[in-house]
Design a protein around this motif. Structure first.
Motif: not given
Length: 179
Positions: A35, A66-67, A69-70, A86, A88, A117, A121
């Protein structure tokens, strides 16, 4: 002069791409989700970690992604996995590059200060929890000092932490067992 770094182009292969798996294998899959915003310096450490993980041998039942910004776009993807790891950035006051592992059960269990984010999230986690589709989440955080807009380079401390993040992920993956 190449305006887009080759690493950025390579990362695009891992943006919102997971593999389709047969129903009988679905319950034994693990998603490792980076994230972060790649264009905000250290805030994008989760995305950098996915790139680093793409270069190592992972167990066959692990997908990496690749997520970004969630956002809520991740909900149907996360709902397909029983376990999600996750990665982050967090601005928790610890020394930059400090890696921690957390086992949140609810959105409220996430660190109070998750970088840029935070709202999206946590809202996505709340929605998955409400729908009964929340996977077991393991959260690996990397402490950062600041976010630098329009910077794709990590600070030296955070860049050095990537090997630790990769080792932490591999160690966690080796311990996850499905019955």
């Amino acid at each position: 002069m190449n305006m887009i770094d080759d690493d950025v182009m390579e990362l695009q292969r891992y943006f919102y791409q997971t593999l389709e798996h047969s129903e009988d294998k679905k319950n034994e899959r693990i998603l490792v989700l980076g994230i972060g915003n790649y264009l905000m310096g250290d805030e994008g450490v989760g995305v950098h970690a996915i790139h680093a993980l793409s270069k190592v041998k992972l167990p066959d039942n692990v997908d990496i992604m690749d997520g970004g910004t969630g956002s809520f776009d991740l909900m149907p993807i996360l709902a397909r996995y029983p376990v999600a790891v996750f990665i982050d950035a967090t601005m928790d006051g610890k020394a930059a590059g400090t890696v921690n592992i957390l086992y949140p059960k609810f959105a409220a269990d996430f660190p109070k200060v998750l970088s840029a984010h935070d709202v999206g999230l946590k809202d996505m986690i709340d929605a998955l929890e409400f729908k009964g589709e929340l996977p077991k989440i393991i959260l690996i955080t990397v402490a950062i000092k600041e976010m630098l807009p329009m910077t794709v380079t990590l600070s030296p401390e955070v860049k050095q932490s990537l090997d630790n993040v990769v080792d932490t992920v591999l160690n966690l993956l080796s311990k996850i067992k499905f019955s």
